[in-house]
Write a protein that holds these residues in place. Sequence first.
Motif, PDB file in Angstrom:
ATOM      1  N   ALA A  29      -3.129   5.069   8.335  1.00 19.41           N
ATOM      2  CA  ALA A  29      -2.621   6.426   8.080  1.00 19.41           C
ATOM      3  C   ALA A  29      -1.282   6.581   8.779  1.00 19.41           C
ATOM      4  O   ALA A  29      -0.817   5.689   9.494  1.00 19.41           O
ATOM      5  CB  ALA A  29      -3.618   7.487   8.561  1.00 19.41           C
ATOM      6  N   ILE A  30      -0.679   7.753   8.590  1.00 16.31           N
ATOM      7  CA  ILE A  30       0.593   8.038   9.242  1.00 16.31           C
ATOM      8  C   ILE A  30       0.575   9.465   9.750  1.00 16.31           C
ATOM      9  O   ILE A  30       0.062  10.378   9.086  1.00 16.31           O
ATOM     10  CB  ILE A  30       1.784   7.798   8.281  1.00 16.31           C
ATOM     11  N   HIS A  31       1.062   9.658  10.968  1.00 20.21           N
ATOM     12  CA  HIS A  31       1.214  11.007  11.511  1.00 20.21           C
ATOM     13  C   HIS A  31       2.188  11.798  10.651  1.00 20.21           C
ATOM     14  O   HIS A  31       3.115  11.248  10.060  1.00 20.21           O
ATOM     15  CB  HIS A  31       1.793  10.951  12.932  1.00 20.21           C
ATOM     16  N   SER A  32       1.996  13.098  10.613  1.00 16.40           N
ATOM     17  CA  SER A  32       2.909  13.952   9.870  1.00 16.40           C
ATOM     18  C   SER A  32       4.316  13.902  10.462  1.00 16.40           C
ATOM     19  O   SER A  32       4.493  13.761  11.667  1.00 16.40           O
ATOM     20  CB  SER A  32       2.407  15.396   9.883  1.00 16.40           C
ATOM     21  N   LYS A  33       5.278  14.025   9.576  1.00 23.23           N
ATOM     22  CA  LYS A  33       6.681  14.103   9.980  1.00 23.23           C
ATOM     23  C   LYS A  33       7.134  15.538   9.800  1.00 23.23           C
ATOM     24  O   LYS A  33       7.210  16.047   8.686  1.00 23.23           O
ATOM     25  CB  LYS A  33       7.524  13.163   9.117  1.00 23.23           C
ATOM     26  N   ARG A  34       7.435  16.206  10.911  1.00 19.07           N
ATOM     27  CA  ARG A  34       7.786  17.619  10.835  1.00 19.07           C
ATOM     28  C   ARG A  34       9.139  17.836  10.171  1.00 19.07           C
ATOM     29  O   ARG A  34       9.361  18.865   9.535  1.00 19.07           O
ATOM     30  CB  ARG A  34       7.785  18.237  12.232  1.00 19.07           C
ATOM     31  N   ALA A  35      10.040  16.887  10.301  1.00 20.65           N
ATOM     32  CA  ALA A  35      11.364  17.020   9.708  1.00 20.65           C
ATOM     33  C   ALA A  35      11.318  16.591   8.247  1.00 20.65           C
ATOM     34  O   ALA A  35      10.852  15.496   7.943  1.00 20.65           O
ATOM     35  CB  ALA A  35      12.371  16.172  10.469  1.00 20.65           C
ATOM     36  N   PRO A  36      11.784  17.423   7.302  1.00 22.61           N
ATOM     37  CA  PRO A  36      11.792  17.009   5.889  1.00 22.61           C
ATOM     38  C   PRO A  36      12.644  15.762   5.704  1.00 22.61           C
ATOM     39  O   PRO A  36      13.584  15.502   6.458  1.00 22.61           O
ATOM     40  CB  PRO A  36      12.424  18.219   5.174  1.00 22.61           C
ATOM     41  N   GLY A  37      12.311  14.985   4.694  1.00 23.34           N
ATOM     42  CA  GLY A  37      13.086  13.776   4.472  1.00 23.34           C
ATOM     43  C   GLY A  37      12.684  13.059   3.207  1.00 23.34           C
ATOM     44  O   GLY A  37      11.831  13.516   2.440  1.00 23.34           O
ATOM     45  N   ALA A  38      13.317  11.920   2.997  1.00 19.65           N
ATOM     46  CA  ALA A  38      13.061  11.105   1.809  1.00 19.65           C
ATOM     47  C   ALA A  38      11.810  10.255   2.020  1.00 19.65           C
ATOM     48  O   ALA A  38      11.272  10.158   3.125  1.00 19.65           O
ATOM     49  CB  ALA A  38      14.269  10.217   1.532  1.00 19.65           C
ATOM     50  N   ASP A  39      11.344   9.637   0.939  1.00 20.92           N
ATOM     51  CA  ASP A  39      10.234   8.700   1.048  1.00 20.92           C
ATOM     52  C   ASP A  39      10.613   7.563   2.005  1.00 20.92           C
ATOM     53  O   ASP A  39      11.795   7.253   2.198  1.00 20.92           O
ATOM     54  CB  ASP A  39       9.881   8.134  -0.320  1.00 20.92           C
ATOM     55  N   GLU A  40       9.593   6.925   2.590  1.00 21.47           N
ATOM     56  CA  GLU A  40       9.822   5.936   3.640  1.00 21.47           C
ATOM     57  C   GLU A  40       9.234   4.584   3.247  1.00 21.47           C
ATOM     58  O   GLU A  40       8.315   4.512   2.431  1.00 21.47           O
ATOM     59  CB  GLU A  40       9.189   6.419   4.949  1.00 21.47           C
ATOM     60  N   LEU A  41       9.740   3.533   3.860  1.00 23.07           N
ATOM     61  CA  LEU A  41       9.265   2.177   3.597  1.00 23.07           C
ATOM     62  C   LEU A  41       9.100   1.439   4.922  1.00 23.07           C
ATOM     63  O   LEU A  41      10.053   1.314   5.697  1.00 23.07           O
ATOM     64  CB  LEU A  41      10.250   1.425   2.695  1.00 23.07           C
ATOM     65  N   TYR A  42       7.877   0.954   5.170  1.00 25.61           N
ATOM     66  CA  TYR A  42       7.580   0.217   6.388  1.00 25.61           C
ATOM     67  C   TYR A  42       6.883  -1.096   6.035  1.00 25.61           C
ATOM     68  O   TYR A  42       6.827  -1.475   4.862  1.00 25.61           O
ATOM     69  CB  TYR A  42       6.737   1.082   7.334  1.00 25.61           C
ATOM     70  N   VAL A  57       0.850  -1.197   0.000  1.00 26.31           N
ATOM     71  CA  VAL A  57       0.000   0.000   0.000  1.00 26.31           C
ATOM     72  C   VAL A  57       0.877   1.236   0.000  1.00 26.31           C
ATOM     73  O   VAL A  57       2.088   1.181   0.269  1.00 26.31           O
ATOM     74  CB  VAL A  57      -0.934   0.016   1.230  1.00 26.31           C
ATOM     75  N   LYS A  58       0.238   2.374  -0.293  1.00 29.81           N
ATOM     76  CA  LYS A  58       0.965   3.637  -0.339  1.00 29.81           C
ATOM     77  C   LYS A  58       0.224   4.694   0.469  1.00 29.81           C
ATOM     78  O   LYS A  58      -0.985   4.884   0.307  1.00 29.81           O
ATOM     79  CB  LYS A  58       1.130   4.112  -1.787  1.00 29.81           C
ATOM     80  N   LEU A  59       0.958   5.370   1.342  1.00 22.70           N
ATOM     81  CA  LEU A  59       0.445   6.498   2.111  1.00 22.70           C
ATOM     82  C   LEU A  59       1.163   7.751   1.663  1.00 22.70           C
ATOM     83  O   LEU A  59       2.196   7.698   0.991  1.00 22.70           O
ATOM     84  CB  LEU A  59       0.668   6.275   3.609  1.00 22.70           C
ATOM     85  N   VAL A  60       0.620   8.903   2.051  1.00 25.81           N
ATOM     86  CA  VAL A  60       1.278  10.170   1.727  1.00 25.81           C
ATOM     87  C   VAL A  60       1.378  11.012   2.990  1.00 25.81           C
ATOM     88  O   VAL A  60       0.476  11.020   3.819  1.00 25.81           O
ATOM     89  CB  VAL A  60       0.511  10.935   0.623  1.00 25.81           C
ATOM     90  N   MET A  88       3.546  -7.243   3.836  1.00 27.77           N
ATOM     91  CA  MET A  88       3.528  -6.467   2.598  1.00 27.77           C
ATOM     92  C   MET A  88       4.074  -5.074   2.899  1.00 27.77           C
ATOM     93  O   MET A  88       4.016  -4.600   4.040  1.00 27.77           O
ATOM     94  CB  MET A  88       2.115  -6.393   2.011  1.00 27.77           C
ATOM     95  N   PRO A  89       4.643  -4.399   1.910  1.00 33.27           N
ATOM     96  CA  PRO A  89       5.254  -3.097   2.170  1.00 33.27           C
ATOM     97  C   PRO A  89       4.233  -1.981   2.349  1.00 33.27           C
ATOM     98  O   PRO A  89       3.146  -2.014   1.773  1.00 33.27           O
ATOM     99  CB  PRO A  89       6.115  -2.860   0.923  1.00 33.27           C
ATOM    100  N   ILE A  90       4.606  -1.005   3.158  1.00 31.57           N
ATOM    101  CA  ILE A  90       3.888   0.264   3.284  1.00 31.57           C
ATOM    102  C   ILE A  90       4.830   1.350   2.769  1.00 31.57           C
ATOM    103  O   ILE A  90       5.855   1.633   3.390  1.00 31.57           O
ATOM    104  CB  ILE A  90       3.500   0.585   4.741  1.00 31.57           C
ATOM    105  N   ARG A  91       4.510   1.915   1.634  1.00 28.93           N
ATOM    106  CA  ARG A  91       5.318   2.997   1.069  1.00 28.93           C
ATOM    107  C   ARG A  91       4.731   4.329   1.507  1.00 28.93           C
ATOM    108  O   ARG A  91       3.516   4.526   1.435  1.00 28.93           O
ATOM    109  CB  ARG A  91       5.340   2.913  -0.459  1.00 28.93           C
ATOM    110  N   VAL A  92       5.589   5.241   1.930  1.00 25.37           N
ATOM    111  CA  VAL A  92       5.132   6.561   2.358  1.00 25.37           C
ATOM    112  C   VAL A  92       5.790   7.614   1.467  1.00 25.37           C
ATOM    113  O   VAL A  92       7.013   7.738   1.451  1.00 25.37           O
ATOM    114  CB  VAL A  92       5.465   6.847   3.831  1.00 25.37           C
ATOM    115  N   GLN A  93       4.959   8.338   0.730  1.00 26.87           N
ATOM    116  CA  GLN A  93       5.453   9.442  -0.089  1.00 26.87           C
ATOM    117  C   GLN A  93       5.575  10.674   0.787  1.00 26.87           C
ATOM    118  O   GLN A  93       4.595  11.180   1.315  1.00 26.87           O
ATOM    119  CB  GLN A  93       4.497   9.713  -1.250  1.00 26.87           C
ATOM    120  N   GLN A  94       6.800  11.150   0.940  1.00 29.99           N
ATOM    121  CA  GLN A  94       7.068  12.297   1.803  1.00 29.99           C
ATOM    122  C   GLN A  94       7.096  13.555   0.931  1.00 29.99           C
ATOM    123  O   GLN A  94       8.056  13.824   0.216  1.00 29.99           O
ATOM    124  CB  GLN A  94       8.411  12.099   2.516  1.00 29.99           C
TER     125      GLN A  94
END
Length: 661
Positions: free
Chosen positions: A116-129, A45-48, A147-153
């Motif tokens: 869902a995912i809480h906001s990340k205040r620190a800028p960064g690259a996309d994440e994988l969980y 799945v993919k989150l943003v 299964m992977p959880i992709r997070v578009q940052q």
Amino acid sequence: MKRAITPAVLVLLAASLLLVATPAQAVGSATVVDRFGRTVNDYGVKLVDWEGYLANPYIELTVRPPASGPFPVTIDLKAEGTSRLMMDLPSQLTATGATKQLTFANASEQKTFKLAIHSKRAPGADELYTLRLNIRAADNSTLVQTMPIRVQQDQKTALEPTIPINFDYRYDTITGYFNNAPFRTAAEEAVKDWFRFFDLQPFDTVAAGAESNHLPGNDWQNTINVTNNVAYNGMYVFFRGIQTPYSTGYPAANGRYATRNGQQLPGPIHRSTAQIFEYDEAGKQLFTSLADEDWYKTEIAGSVLDVHGLVMHEYGHAVAYHSDWAGMRNYVNTQGANDQEVIAYQGRTVPLDSSYHIPGTQPYWDRLSGQSGGWTHLFPTRRWMLTKLALLVAENAGWPLNRNLTPFLAPSIVSTSLPNAPAGQAYQQTLTAKGGVPFYDWRVTGGALPAGLSLDRFTGTISGTPNTAGTYSFTVELRDYDSASTPVTRTFQLTVGGGGPNPTPTPTATSSPNPNPGNLATQATASCSFTSSWESCAAINTGGDPASSNIGAPNQGNRWGTWPNQGEQWAELTWSSAQSVRQAQVYFFDDNQGIDLPASWRLQYWNGSSYVDVPGASGYPVAANQYNTVNFSAVNTTRLRVVLQSAPSFSVGLLEVKAYS
């Protein structure tokens, strides 16, 4: 007297021992399906994460249990890898992720959950969980699926207010809350979170002592009048802690509104606000951490009072949700019936109560995030988060929103064309999109791809080996994960054979042959140092070819400009993974008014820790009505920045940026 063991008893004992010794059969696997009917077991799945400072949209998934039992079957869900992951109630937040349990009585039963995912205040690259399913049948047989959880940052660089904010602590004389550095930082960040999403320019300067406001004592007694002790051209905030009876915020009551260049601005917009913090809850500790991985701790019921969340909520009354804002008074009087944008987003009118709060009941939780600025949410978070709905309502106070930020972008297909496909050779090209809730679904809805090619619904990648020469026309539909979005389509033509890839452009005086026709810019996310409210940062990487440098008109979204800001400005492209780049083409915006060609410019790339100039640049031409091309030694980077130095008394702008490997 001993009883003899008969042969029949021996048979029963043997059968009993056999049942105990027989291992349980492995339970079958579960199926996870998204709202488009796609099975996500393999892709995941993919989150943003939207910009890092407000509540993010969730995705809903359906779980179908194993086809055979024995039932009941229990599935323990674990979204793991970061404490910021969360699932809808009932569920738990933990230091390593969110957990939730589903129980199925039979094979035909299916259940949904939200992720869902809480906001990340620190800028960064996309994440994988990882999403883990621990399946247990009635006979205690088990199976583990992952299964992977992709997070578009989306926040690649820190998002900051475009106007300065002055904080005044001189009157925090009752409690001294703001003398504590972490407390002060959390409170300031909560105030800035509102202004991060407003599209503002500095106002005319207010002289020291010219802006008056008022502050209460305990129990709102002994009110004192206060003024600003320094001149300012942004917003002025008075902070004070009291002991009873409540926290709140409010704008100045003196009627001094905003002007720019001596002209009264519509609104009216108040130029100072007050934030009152009260803390009188027995057994609670003040929680001041802003660390991304500490957010889950605000859910510990009865033990913490989150300073950031409370100030964010109460300062909302100062900056918008208050009867002193004429636009908000009108909004309350009409019960929100005149705000068509809010109605279109939430699917209903959103009234405010007599205390200028959005109702806390479920129909008025932010539709995409399931959160609200109060105690109850779809998810188990006690941190009060800013939401898209809250910002849309706040706009009634007169603050324009920055429509270039990702929460406000409608879904669109960015790719405009496809390179030719050599017959009999492997072909791969990925369509790109932006906006909406980007767990996208790609489909061919008209025409047909060449035989041998297919479109990946999850990634938008066209791949395979075409064998039959010809030109094929087909229409691609894009759906995002917002059920209220309207699908968008684009028709493409793809030529198989015919001499291989598309030819390179003919060289001109300011361009050189490009060995790779693939424009990498269309696959990137654009961000800019400053954007005029009627222009668009997202215009710079559409892949189009402008007719001239003086193109378009305000609010058409096809150009980026920085008027009235002058000096050094920048626009950059950010990719989700590293790209090899060796050439860039830049088309300048020049409207023969306040926007002019830059005095100079240069290209920089992100080396992993800082921006540095690209090596071996061939030169930086400055010409109107054409692309200005720079070749340089190849760099491997996730970010490419165009840095512009304006001519005296002028601003700068761009129409298009292209990048090639």
